[in-house]
Scaffold this active site. Structure first.
Site, PDB file in Angstrom:
ATOM      1  N   TRP A 102      53.326 -22.226   6.179  1.00  0.00           N
ATOM      2  CA  TRP A 102      54.607 -21.667   5.721  1.00  0.00           C
ATOM      3  C   TRP A 102      55.631 -21.713   6.845  1.00  0.00           C
ATOM      4  CZ3 TRP A 102      54.646 -22.073   0.859  1.00  0.00           C
ATOM      5  CH2 TRP A 102      53.543 -21.704   0.075  1.00  0.00           C
ATOM      6  N   ASP A 169      59.698 -14.126   7.772  1.00  0.00           N
ATOM      7  CA  ASP A 169      59.116 -14.310   6.437  1.00  0.00           C
ATOM      8  C   ASP A 169      57.980 -13.303   6.345  1.00  0.00           C
ATOM      9  OD1 ASP A 169      57.673 -15.038   4.214  1.00  0.00           O
ATOM     10  OD2 ASP A 169      57.250 -17.087   4.871  1.00  0.00           O
ATOM     11  N   LYS A 193      53.190 -11.512  -3.454  1.00  0.00           N
ATOM     12  CA  LYS A 193      52.017 -11.284  -2.612  1.00  0.00           C
ATOM     13  C   LYS A 193      51.676  -9.799  -2.523  1.00  0.00           C
ATOM     14  CE  LYS A 193      51.721 -15.656  -1.841  1.00  0.00           C
ATOM     15  NZ  LYS A 193      52.578 -16.307  -0.867  1.00  0.00           N
TER      16      LYS A 193
HETATM   17  C1  LIG Z   1      53.311 -17.505  -0.554  1.00  0.00           C
HETATM   18  C2  LIG Z   1      54.109 -17.575   0.666  1.00  0.00           C
HETATM   19  C3  LIG Z   1      55.315 -18.285   0.719  1.00  0.00           C
HETATM   20  C4  LIG Z   1      55.860 -19.056  -0.471  1.00  0.00           C
HETATM   21  O1  LIG Z   1      56.381 -18.176  -1.374  1.00  0.00           O
HETATM   22  P1  LIG Z   1      57.151 -18.675  -2.696  1.00  0.00           P
HETATM   23  O2  LIG Z   1      57.700 -17.384  -3.195  1.00  0.00           O
HETATM   24  O3  LIG Z   1      56.134 -19.290  -3.576  1.00  0.00           O
HETATM   25  O4  LIG Z   1      58.197 -19.630  -2.295  1.00  0.00           O
HETATM   26  C5  LIG Z   1      56.003 -18.298   1.901  1.00  0.00           C
HETATM   27  N1  LIG Z   1      55.564 -17.636   2.984  1.00  0.00           N
HETATM   28  C6  LIG Z   1      54.425 -16.940   2.973  1.00  0.00           C
HETATM   29  C7  LIG Z   1      53.981 -16.224   4.202  1.00  0.00           C
HETATM   30  C8  LIG Z   1      53.648 -16.883   1.815  1.00  0.00           C
HETATM   31  O5  LIG Z   1      52.519 -16.184   1.793  1.00  0.00           O
END
Ligand SMILES: *Cc1c(COP(=O)(O)O)cnc(C)c1O
Length: 357
Positions: A102, A169, A193
């Site tokens: 990511w 993020d 998540k």
């Molecule tokens: C799942 C995830 C993403 C991607 O998320 P989307 O909402 O599907 O774009 C990005 N960063 C992390 C750390 C993730 O766990």
């Protein structure tokens, strides 16, 4: 329906009461005789949902007044681009801590309007650790990190708190532990998540970053546009926001971050302690960087995989397969995962060892 223990990495487990109340809202929202998904997002009933959701984020995370809280769309994947657009300064360069897939994707997006600079990377060891002791240099406008590496099972325990704006993020560990919002200039997180269903993305940003980018920003990616319209510049994803709000209510009622952090530590300790003591398994992440949300591990003897997988299936354990880039297993133990389900998993791992011995 018998109980399935859902260890899936995302979309994630949510409390049963959140599913029930969300389901109810589709048929009859607030006893209005209308569905949540057919009413105007500008109706009083929905504006109350949006306001409560934002207020709960502020309360639970202790967000200071000089920060905005926004519920937008596009997932964390659009957050990669949004972060870069909104934080690009005169140096036209974002610094990235490359701790997983990511993080790499986030860094790539900076190249659409500037450059990305890899401050440090743990790719040399398939991302099984968090780099430390790096130097940020003085050629970056902002520093971007991924708080929890969902795929590799590592987590940052101590955040940078120097002068360079920090972007994070936080998709897979937001609301799982106490953090100091003041350490960050921009946080974003896809809901699915640990916050709610897919479809909304939470942004928390310092007000003084808004409108200060050195590059022109497309309207939908401009956080100032969304802040000025209270997350209602365009039609918001009402269902995802409503379910997230219910989940945040649940979190507040059970005791907020201090309570859930303690629970998450108990759950992760239970399984890590077992992995370290069971002769058949090994953890894949560096011990001091282990995640309290995604526990990655593997079997030392590959020919036991089939037996173990059968035992998991018989115990109604779902979603334990590791990501293809790591292999092995991954137990995602987000907020709503009860410690009882973690115990059942540990019992099965113990049973496998007993069988073998
Ligand atoms: C799942 C995830 C993403 C991607 O998320 P989307 O909402 O599907 O774009 C990005 N960063 C992390 C750390 C993730 O766990």
């Amino acid at each position: 329906m018998s109980k399935v223990h859902n260890f899936s990495a995302g979309p994630c487990i949510l409390p049963k009461e959140v599913f029930e109340k969300s389901a109810e809202s589709i048929l009859n929202f607030n006893d209005s005789g209308l569905s949540l998904i057919e009413i105007s997002h500008r109706s009083k009933d929905f504006i109350e949902v949006m306001e409560e959701a934002r207020k709960l984020v502020r309360e639970i995370l202790n967000v200071p007044d000089n920060y905005e809280v926004l519920f937008l769309q596009g997932g964390a994947s659009l957050g990669f681009l949004t972060a870069a657009y909104n934080l690009m300064g005169k140096k036209k360069t974002g610094g990235y801590l490359i701790t997983g897939s990511w993080a790499k994707k986030a860094a790539k997006e900076a190249s659409f309007m500037g450059n990305s600079f890899n401050v440090a990377s743990s790719e040399d060891k398939n991302f099984n650790y968090i780099p430390k002791g790096y130097n940020l240099g003085d050629n970056i406008d902002y520093f971007h990190v991924t708080s929890n590496n969902t795929i590799f099972g590592t987590q940052i325990k101590k955040f940078y708190n120097g002068n360079i704006p920090l972007a994070c993020d936080m998709s897979s560990d937001i609301f799982s532990r106490e953090i100091n919002i003041k350490d960050f200039d921009l946080i974003y997180a896809g809901a699915q998540k640990n916050m709610g269903p897919a479809g909304t993305t939470l942004y928390i940003c310092k007000k003084d970053i808004l409108g200060n980018s050195s590059v022109p920003i497309p309207t939908m990616l401009d956080l100032k546009v969304h802040a000025d319209k209270d997350s209602m510049f365009n039609t918001p994803p009402v269902f995802a926001i409503y379910s997230s709000m219910l989940n945040l209510r649940w979190l507040k009622n059970i005791g907020g971050l201090s309570y859930i952090e303690n629970q998450n530590n108990l759950k992760s300790k239970l399984i890590y302690d077992h992995i370290d003591n069971n002769s058949l398994f090994e953890g894949t992440a560096n011990i001091e960087d282990r995640s309290s949300m995604n526990v990655t591990f593997s079997l030392l003897e590959q020919d036991l995989n089939e037996t173990f997988e059968k035992m998991l299936k018989d115990a109604s354990i779902n979603g334990l397969k590791g990501h293809r880039s790591v292999g092995g297993f991954r137990a995602s133990i987000y907020n709503a995962m009860p410690i009882e389900s973690v115990s059942i998993l540990v019992d099965i791992m113990r049973e496998l060892e007993n069988k073998k011995g």
